[in-house]
Design a protein around this motif. Structure first.
Motif, PDB file in Angstrom:
ATOM      1  N   LEU A 282       0.759  -1.168   0.032  1.00  0.00           N
ATOM      2  CA  LEU A 282      -0.221   0.040  -0.002  1.00  0.00           C
ATOM      3  C   LEU A 282       0.957   1.244   0.002  1.00  0.00           C
ATOM      4  N   GLN A 283       2.007   1.273   0.748  1.00  0.00           N
ATOM      5  CA  GLN A 283       3.053   2.313   0.573  1.00  0.00           C
ATOM      6  C   GLN A 283       3.418   2.548  -0.860  1.00  0.00           C
ATOM      7  N   CYS A 284       3.712   1.519  -1.575  1.00  0.00           N
ATOM      8  CA  CYS A 284       4.415   1.450  -2.743  1.00  0.00           C
ATOM      9  C   CYS A 284       3.147   2.180  -3.666  1.00  0.00           C
ATOM     10  N   ALA A 285       1.886   1.802  -3.594  1.00  0.00           N
ATOM     11  CA  ALA A 285       1.048   2.335  -4.200  1.00  0.00           C
ATOM     12  C   ALA A 285       0.661   3.761  -3.949  1.00  0.00           C
ATOM     13  N   ALA A 286       0.897   4.184  -2.654  1.00  0.00           N
ATOM     14  CA  ALA A 286       0.754   5.549  -2.156  1.00  0.00           C
ATOM     15  C   ALA A 286       1.547   6.423  -2.975  1.00  0.00           C
ATOM     16  N   ALA A 287       2.854   5.918  -3.288  1.00  0.00           N
ATOM     17  CA  ALA A 287       3.670   6.610  -4.032  1.00  0.00           C
ATOM     18  C   ALA A 287       3.310   6.908  -5.217  1.00  0.00           C
ATOM     19  N   VAL A 288       2.734   6.113  -6.069  1.00  0.00           N
ATOM     20  CA  VAL A 288       2.036   6.295  -7.276  1.00  0.00           C
ATOM     21  C   VAL A 288       0.897   7.330  -7.093  1.00  0.00           C
ATOM     22  N   ALA A 289      -0.024   7.495  -5.983  1.00  0.00           N
ATOM     23  CA  ALA A 289      -0.982   8.085  -5.973  1.00  0.00           C
ATOM     24  C   ALA A 289      -0.390   9.702  -5.865  1.00  0.00           C
ATOM     25  N   LEU A 290       0.673   9.748  -5.113  1.00  0.00           N
ATOM     26  CA  LEU A 290       1.109  11.113  -4.976  1.00  0.00           C
ATOM     27  C   LEU A 290       1.827  11.611  -6.243  1.00  0.00           C
ATOM     28  N   ARG A 291       2.076  10.964  -7.328  1.00  0.00           N
ATOM     29  CA  ARG A 291       2.661  11.381  -8.755  1.00  0.00           C
ATOM     30  C   ARG A 291       1.537  11.670  -9.412  1.00  0.00           C
ATOM     31  N   ALA A 292       0.046  11.649  -9.085  1.00  0.00           N
ATOM     32  CA  ALA A 292      -0.920  11.885  -9.990  1.00  0.00           C
ATOM     33  C   ALA A 292      -0.886  13.487 -10.466  1.00  0.00           C
ATOM     34  N   PRO A 293      -1.325  13.443 -11.724  1.00  0.00           N
ATOM     35  CA  PRO A 293      -1.202  14.909 -12.347  1.00  0.00           C
ATOM     36  C   PRO A 293      -2.351  15.891 -11.599  1.00  0.00           C
ATOM     37  N   ASP A 294      -1.966  17.213 -12.085  1.00  0.00           N
ATOM     38  CA  ASP A 294      -2.620  18.270 -11.355  1.00  0.00           C
ATOM     39  C   ASP A 294      -3.986  18.041 -11.797  1.00  0.00           C
ATOM     40  N   SER A 295      -4.368  17.738 -12.955  1.00  0.00           N
ATOM     41  CA  SER A 295      -5.859  17.541 -13.336  1.00  0.00           C
ATOM     42  C   SER A 295      -6.730  16.709 -12.506  1.00  0.00           C
ATOM     43  N   TYR A 296      -5.907  15.636 -11.693  1.00  0.00           N
ATOM     44  CA  TYR A 296      -6.697  14.900 -10.610  1.00  0.00           C
ATOM     45  C   TYR A 296      -7.474  15.817  -9.555  1.00  0.00           C
ATOM     46  N   TYR A 297      -6.420  16.710  -9.204  1.00  0.00           N
ATOM     47  CA  TYR A 297      -6.863  17.685  -8.208  1.00  0.00           C
ATOM     48  C   TYR A 297      -7.892  18.669  -8.717  1.00  0.00           C
ATOM     49  N   VAL A 298      -7.699  18.883  -9.822  1.00  0.00           N
ATOM     50  CA  VAL A 298      -9.040  19.831 -10.335  1.00  0.00           C
ATOM     51  C   VAL A 298     -10.424  19.283 -10.541  1.00  0.00           C
ATOM     52  N   GLU A 299     -10.240  18.067 -10.875  1.00  0.00           N
ATOM     53  CA  GLU A 299     -11.677  17.102 -11.052  1.00  0.00           C
ATOM     54  C   GLU A 299     -12.002  16.971  -9.567  1.00  0.00           C
TER      55      GLU A 299
END
Length: 399
Positions: A282-299
């Motif tokens: 889950l930590q490994c996946a969290a690292a991927v989550a935090l690399r999400a593009p800015d568009s994710y946060y806009v949505e």
């Protein structure tokens, strides 16, 4: 239904092994969880977790990590790729460059970040200032550490920090101030002026800040500011966050604390005796989550602003006096137009007669009397659920 565990205690008074609790936790036997019904048909606008799932790309990353054999203990303060991702995001959002090996600690959700920080840095008798209403776990953790808690109430309609009162309260005896922005349960965001005032007092009196920022991406009307980014504040601030709210993955319990090395030392020592490490895949996946593009946060913001509008406007139409939030996914509303005695009585009526769960604000208040006119609703639910809840209240609540 009661907000206490009295019914459970009554059942056990004559039992061979009655319920037991340490004195430092006795006052916390009243619990907002006691109002939660397991009956079918109840719409849960009380508990702060979504009724929809997190993004597929993060879940797939966790599955891939499991398949890749990343299933043994991680290093205690976090898998390297997650610590680096946290440090990178912290730099992007605050302008501060932090060493991921010495200043970032991965914890079991933000709650464990709070626990480790309090237990690692607070001594019995230390004065700690809280703003009330508050996320109730602050008080519980400080009680376990033996702290002397000083509460400063925030008042509607804007829940502004009473700076003059704070100035009179902070002294050289103050060890720390706990801030939560965006704020649970009010939805308030601390302004730059308020943060600067707090920072000045902390620098003048050599006070620490424990900053809970789990809702920092759920902001609507103003930009979030980390107090650690203000001049002179990083060296005295522990900034805490998690994956849960931003990515709708509350069950993963991946949180973290960012702090200077001299504060990280204490919280890591406590962390090593609380959980030591978190689920590696889950930590490994969290690292991927935090690399999400800015568009994710806009949505994300767009979707939550729509949900906020459904609930805020709906509650107004029902007859509540509503205090629209600037952030989080919580709404406080004044229930007094409906004529019930207090917040507990209103929530019991709402649950039994209307089939909607809300939380009485008194459970978030250091002095329960301060919250007796308010109840908390959540809008981290799908749009249809929110609309149905509003329609139930329109139909069954009467002023």
């Amino acid at each position: 239904m009661s907000l206490t565990v009295n019914s459970l205690s009554t059942q056990n008074r004559t039992a061979k092994h009655p319920l037991q609790v340490a004195k430092r936790l006795e006052k916390f036997q009243r619990s907002k969880e006691a109002l939660i019904s397991q009956k079918d048909g109840i719409i849960n606008l009380g508990r702060g977790f979504p009724n929809f799932d997190g993004p597929e790309f993060i879940k797939e990353a966790a599955i891939q990590a499991i398949r890749d054999g990343k299933n043994q203990y991680a290093q205690g303060f976090g898998v390297p790729e997650l610590n680096i991702a946290i440090a990178d995001r912290f730099r992007k959002e605050t302008g501060l460059v932090v060493d991921p090996d010495n200043k970032v600690t991965v914890t079991n959700g933000c709650l464990e970040a709070i626990s480790a920080t309090v237990l690692g840095l607070i001594n019995p008798g230390d004065e700690v200032i809280l703003f009330s209403p508050l996320y109730d776990c602050y008080e519980g953790n400080l009680a376990m550490a033996g702290a002397k808690i000083i509460s400063i109430p925030l008042q509607p309609p804007d829940f502004a920090i009473p700076i003059e009162k704070l100035k009179l309260t902070v002294s050289r005896s103050t060890r720390a101030i706990v801030i939560n922005t965006p704020h649970n349960p009010t939805g308030k965001m601390f302004s730059l002026e308020e943060l600067n005032d707090i920072a000045s007092l902390c620098i003048e009196n050599d006070v620490l800040v424990f900053a809970d920022e789990v809702y920092h991406k759920l902001t609507f009307d103003m930009e979030h500011i980390s107090i650690a980014s203000l001049p002179g504040m990083f060296e005295r601030t522990v900034t805490m966050n998690s994956l849960a709210k931003t990515f709708s993955l509350t069950g993963w319990k991946i949180g973290w604390a960012v702090a200077p090395s001299h504060l990280t030392w204490g919280l890591r020592l406590a962390h090593s005796f609380i959980t030591f490490s978190n689920a590696t895949p889950l930590q490994c996946a969290a690292a991927v989550a935090l690399r999400a593009p800015d568009s994710y946060y806009v949505e994300l913001k767009r979707d939550y602003m729509a949900k906020r509008a459904i609930l805020v406007e709906g509650l107004k139409a029902v007859g509540f006096k509503v205090f629209p939030p600037n952030g989080t996914f919580f709404v406080l509303a004044d229930h007094t137009p409906f004529g019930l005695e207090n917040d507990v009585a209103f929530c019991e009526y709402l649950l039994k007669e209307v089939g909607v769960l809300a939380i009485p604000c008194s459970v978030f208040s250091f002095n329960p009397e301060e919250g007796k006119n308010l109840v908390r609703f959540v809008f981290c639910k799908d749009d249809e659920t929110l609309r149905v809840a509003v329609e139930r209240m329109k139909e069954k609540l009467r002023k």
